[in-house]
Scaffold this active site. Structure first.
Site, PDB file in Angstrom:
ATOM      1  CB  THR A  36       2.673  20.202 -23.799  1.00 13.16           C
ATOM      2  OG1 THR A  36       3.960  20.293 -23.843  1.00 13.16           O
ATOM      3  CG2 THR A  36       2.048  20.214 -22.352  1.00 13.16           C
TER       4      THR A  36
ATOM      5  CG  ASP B 139       8.610  23.998 -26.740  1.00 11.90           C
ATOM      6  OD1 ASP B 139       8.026  24.902 -26.114  1.00 11.90           O
ATOM      7  OD2 ASP B 139       9.262  23.176 -26.319  1.00 11.90           O
TER       8      ASP B 139
HETATM    9  N1  DGL Z   1       6.769  21.870 -25.058  1.00 13.55           N
HETATM   10  C1  DGL Z   1       6.682  20.668 -25.811  1.00 13.55           C
HETATM   11  C2  DGL Z   1       6.496  20.898 -27.348  1.00 13.55           C
HETATM   12  O1  DGL Z   1       6.527  22.122 -27.943  1.00 13.55           O
HETATM   13  C3  DGL Z   1       7.558  19.574 -25.678  1.00 13.55           C
HETATM   14  C4  DGL Z   1       6.627  18.659 -24.706  1.00 13.55           C
HETATM   15  C5  DGL Z   1       6.639  17.220 -25.450  1.00 13.55           C
HETATM   16  O2  DGL Z   1       7.589  16.456 -25.216  1.00 13.55           O
HETATM   17  O3  DGL Z   1       5.549  17.139 -25.942  1.00 13.55           O
HETATM   18  O4  DGL Z   1       6.315  19.907 -28.128  1.00 13.55           O
END
Ligand code: DGL
Length: 366
Positions: free
Chosen positions: A47, A119
């Protein structure tokens, strides 16, 4: 009797005191040019780089931090630019090997900062925690808001990560996770909220420190093996063994455990209820795993707490069946590692040993 100084001596003393005398008399040693520590930044995506219309590159992220030149000389590279959950295990190996190679070849680097999506950040960070064998820190940074969002905190988190990586006090603390002004150990930290900025918590263990306006402050220590004391040498590891995580829930079927074994798992982490309960027909699945020589690590699904190893001095009961003896031969207590962290540790432990006592030792020392 008062002794009078001759006028020429008084003049010389006055000049000395006023700083007007020639350089041969008064020059202070020139202040040594202050060389800022060098921090190397490795971008993997997430992100923090996920701008609408195209991801920010490592270079763009490096340029997004106003004032970084006050803290460090920054170099950077683009390792990947994907969501954290899209990084493969082969990329994990490549990332850890890259950082180890950087440290081995470049003594000028004070610390490394890695950007990651949030995540699965705690898994990647723990993998680096266990596999980077150098006193210098690896600081993993991400953000909860993307660069196209009002309140994007990525540049601030990255700058704080650079400040931590540049700080000699960050050495020998394993991998560190820096977001939201807080420093957490990669060993203990978990993403606890899907959206909030204060998502990375170490629960009952607490933060290792904070990044404040004036300085980086550490107030906690990590006691387990890290850095040069870690035994996981990836030099000859081309692939990580498959380890699956299976959750315990009411009435769960042991079929999933059997399927994992039949599909090539070399280890299973069972996310037990409380301090060790399984449910439904899972015991049958676990017996099957033991029969096939697959190690099973118990880790609590509660989010905190410890699964203690059985007392090694207790003999297996005389009336124990062969199946029970075998279960014991392949059962490992996950200590206080969460199921996903236990999975990372079991993958690495299996690169070192296939002896239950050894694997249990590893779980007790990291
Ligand atoms: N929440 C993000 C991650 O943990 C996903 C967003 C992205 O596509 O970079 O990578």
């Amino acid at each position: 009797m008062t002794r009078l100084f001759p006028p020429t001596l008084l003049l010389a003393m006055a000049l000395l005191c006023s700083g007007l005398a020639g350089p041969s008399l008064l020059a202070q040693p020139a202040p040594a040019a202050v060389t800022l520590p060098r921090v190397h930044f490795v971008a993997t995506g997430g992100t923090i780089s996920n701008r609408d219309g195209g991801r920010l590159t490592a270079e763009e992220l490096a340029k997004s931090m106003p004032g970084v030149e006050r803290y460090a000389r920054l170099t950077f590279e683009q390792f990947a630019n994907v969501a954290s959950s899209e990084l493969s295990l082969a990329q994990w190996l490549g990332l850890a090997k890259r950082i180890n190679a950087l440290y081995a070849s470049d003594k000028d680097i004070a610390g490394v900062v890695v950007t990651s999506g949030t995540d699965t950040l705690e898994e990647t960070a723990f993998f680096l925690h266990l596999t980077v064998r150098d006193p210098r820190p690896v600081v993993v940074v991400g953000s909860m808001r993307n660069p196209s969002t009002l309140g994007y905190e990525g540049a601030a988190n990255l700058l704080e990560g650079v400040r931590v990586a540049a700080d000699p006090a960050a050495r020998n603390k394993g991998a560190l996770v820096v977001l939201n002004d807080e420093i957490n150990s990669a060993r203990n930290v978990t993403k606890t909220d899907a959206l909030r900025l204060q998502t990375f918590r170490s629960r009952e263990y607490g933060q290792l420190g904070v990044v404040d306006r004036d300085r980086v402050v550490f107030f906690n220590q990590i006691t387990q093996r890290t850095n040069e004391r870690t035994e996981f040498d990836l030099a000859n590891v081309a692939e990580l063994p498959r380890v699956d995580v299976i959750m315990v829930y009411q009435g769960a079927s042991g079929d999933l455990i059997k399927a994992a074994v039949d599909n090539g798992a070399k280890g299973i982490v069972i996310a037990v209820a409380g301090a060790g309960a399984t449910s439904g027909t899972q015991q049958e699945g676990l017996a099957y795993a033991a029969e096939k020589g697959v190690f099973v690590v118990s880790s609590t699904r509660t989010g905190s707490g410890r699964i203690a190893p059985p007392r090694s001095d207790l003999p297996v009961a005389a009336q124990a069946t062969e199946a029970q003896r075998r279960r014991r031969m392949f059962s490992v207590a996950g200590e206080d590692h969460t199921p996903v962290k236990a999975r990372v540790l079991l993958m690495l432990a299996l690169t070192r040993s296939s002896d239950r006592a050894e694997i249990q030792r590893i779980f007790s020392e990291y």
